[in-house]
Design a protein around this motif. Structure first.
Motif, PDB file in Angstrom:
ATOM      1  N   ASP A  90       2.966  22.859   0.598  1.00 36.18           N
ATOM      2  CA  ASP A  90       1.945  23.862   0.938  1.00 36.18           C
ATOM      3  C   ASP A  90       0.795  23.322   1.787  1.00 36.18           C
ATOM      4  N   ASP A  91       0.337  22.084   1.547  1.00 41.91           N
ATOM      5  CA  ASP A  91      -0.793  21.571   2.326  1.00 41.91           C
ATOM      6  C   ASP A  91      -0.484  20.259   3.065  1.00 41.91           C
ATOM      7  N   LEU A  92       0.717  19.732   2.883  1.00 44.42           N
ATOM      8  CA  LEU A  92       1.187  18.507   3.537  1.00 44.42           C
ATOM      9  C   LEU A  92       0.423  17.247   3.135  1.00 44.42           C
ATOM     10  N   ASN A  93      -0.351  17.332   2.039  1.00 43.75           N
ATOM     11  CA  ASN A  93      -1.024  16.156   1.490  1.00 43.75           C
ATOM     12  C   ASN A  93      -0.092  15.446   0.524  1.00 43.75           C
ATOM     13  N   ILE A  94      -0.355  14.180   0.248  1.00 37.12           N
ATOM     14  CA  ILE A  94       0.491  13.357  -0.595  1.00 37.12           C
ATOM     15  C   ILE A  94       0.741  14.019  -1.957  1.00 37.12           C
ATOM     16  N   ASN A  95       1.978  13.986  -2.390  1.00 39.29           N
ATOM     17  CA  ASN A  95       2.360  14.550  -3.684  1.00 39.29           C
ATOM     18  C   ASN A  95       2.031  13.506  -4.750  1.00 39.29           C
ATOM     19  N   TYR A  96       0.878  13.666  -5.386  1.00 40.81           N
ATOM     20  CA  TYR A  96       0.396  12.664  -6.333  1.00 40.81           C
ATOM     21  C   TYR A  96       1.343  12.471  -7.516  1.00 40.81           C
TER      22      TYR A  96
ATOM     23  N   LEU B 106       0.845  -1.189   0.000  1.00 46.30           N
ATOM     24  CA  LEU B 106       0.000   0.000   0.000  1.00 46.30           C
ATOM     25  C   LEU B 106       0.877   1.235   0.000  1.00 46.30           C
ATOM     26  N   ILE B 107       0.438   2.219  -0.754  1.00 48.46           N
ATOM     27  CA  ILE B 107       1.120   3.514  -0.760  1.00 48.46           C
ATOM     28  C   ILE B 107       0.426   4.419   0.246  1.00 48.46           C
ATOM     29  N   PHE B 108       1.224   5.008   1.122  1.00 50.43           N
ATOM     30  CA  PHE B 108       0.743   5.956   2.131  1.00 50.43           C
ATOM     31  C   PHE B 108       1.478   7.275   1.948  1.00 50.43           C
ATOM     32  N   SER B 109       0.859   8.340   2.388  1.00 49.91           N
ATOM     33  CA  SER B 109       1.523   9.628   2.503  1.00 49.91           C
ATOM     34  C   SER B 109       2.513   9.568   3.659  1.00 49.91           C
TER      35      SER B 109
ATOM     36  N   VAL C 166       5.183   7.940   0.433  1.00 47.48           N
ATOM     37  CA  VAL C 166       5.399   8.919  -0.628  1.00 47.48           C
ATOM     38  C   VAL C 166       5.374  10.302   0.006  1.00 47.48           C
ATOM     39  N   ASP C 167       6.281  11.150  -0.410  1.00 46.46           N
ATOM     40  CA  ASP C 167       6.422  12.494   0.167  1.00 46.46           C
ATOM     41  C   ASP C 167       5.190  13.359  -0.098  1.00 46.46           C
ATOM     42  N   VAL C 168       5.135  14.489   0.579  1.00 48.91           N
ATOM     43  CA  VAL C 168       3.980  15.387   0.539  1.00 48.91           C
ATOM     44  C   VAL C 168       4.338  16.707  -0.149  1.00 48.91           C
TER      45      VAL C 168
ATOM     46  N   ILE D 175      -3.853   2.536  -2.528  1.00 46.74           N
ATOM     47  CA  ILE D 175      -3.337   3.841  -2.102  1.00 46.74           C
ATOM     48  C   ILE D 175      -4.221   4.329  -0.961  1.00 46.74           C
ATOM     49  N   VAL D 176      -3.595   4.721   0.141  1.00 42.98           N
ATOM     50  CA  VAL D 176      -4.316   5.364   1.239  1.00 42.98           C
ATOM     51  C   VAL D 176      -4.129   6.867   1.046  1.00 42.98           C
ATOM     52  N   ALA D 177      -5.212   7.536   0.681  1.00 44.89           N
ATOM     53  CA  ALA D 177      -5.179   8.968   0.393  1.00 44.89           C
ATOM     54  C   ALA D 177      -5.715   9.727   1.602  1.00 44.89           C
ATOM     55  N   THR D 178      -4.815  10.405   2.309  1.00 46.37           N
ATOM     56  CA  THR D 178      -5.194  11.144   3.515  1.00 46.37           C
ATOM     57  C   THR D 178      -5.501  12.592   3.149  1.00 46.37           C
TER      58      THR D 178
END
Length: 181
Positions: free
Chosen positions: A67-73, A38-41, A62-64, A87-90
């Motif tokens: 600006d918003d600390l969300n996963i860098n898609y 699984l891919i996590f942020s 995966v890094d973020v 993918i766990v998308a937080t």
């Protein structure tokens, strides 16, 4: 409760849970098998990563975005391999991640998308509430969350099989005062 939430979330199936962690555990246990990746942020909830590891799933961070600390898609695709299954998308701090871009990647590689909406109840991405994009949306209703019920969680899904498995587990384990922590 759950009927109102089913209407709010476009007819998705709703499971009300004593713990958001339990919802995450049951989701991973039922959608993935030992050795799946699984891919996590890198800004994911640490206990979710612990749960994945307890279930013997592999975790790739995966890094973020700064600006918003969300996963860098834009970094997700190069982290996908033959073992990647989800993918766990937080959605962090009420700011939705770029979930439509993540969904495109998930569709391209046939990956399950789990939306961690613990911090994004009543948050919208392009006019659509978080939790509606992935295969599963998980919300927290703990003491510091909105809405709060002091503890608990909400799992929403379009997957009838997952809902039945979660309901079965709840019916057969909660009577024994099981608590996942």
């Amino acid at each position: 409760g759950d009927k109102m939430l089913e209407e709010r979330f476009n007819g998705k199936k709703v499971c009300l849970l004593p713990s958001v962690r339990l919802g995450f555990y049951l989701t991973l246990k039922n959608l993935f098998k030992k050795g799946d990746e699984l891919i996590f942020s890198s800004m994911s909830f640490p206990l979710y990563i612990k749960i994945a590891k307890q279930l013997e799933l592999k975790v790739r961070l995966v890094d973020v975005f700064n600006d918003d600390l969300n996963i860098n898609y834009t970094l997700i695709e190069k982290n996908i391999n033959n073992n990647t299954k989800g993918i766990v998308a937080t959605h962090l701090f009420g700011n939705p991640c770029e979930i439509e871009e993540i969904k495109k990647i998930g569709d391209k590689f046939n990956l399950k998308i789990i939306e961690d909406c613990a911090q994004s109840f009543d948050s919208y991405y392009n006019g659509k509430e978080t939790g509606n994009f992935g295969d599963v949306g998980i919300f927290s209703t703990s003491l510091l969350k909105i809405p709060t019920s002091l503890s608990g969680g909400i799992l929403i899904t379009k997957d009838n099989d997952l809902k039945e498995k979660v309901d079965f587990w709840m019916k057969n384990n909660l009577k024994n005062n099981f608590k996942y922590d």
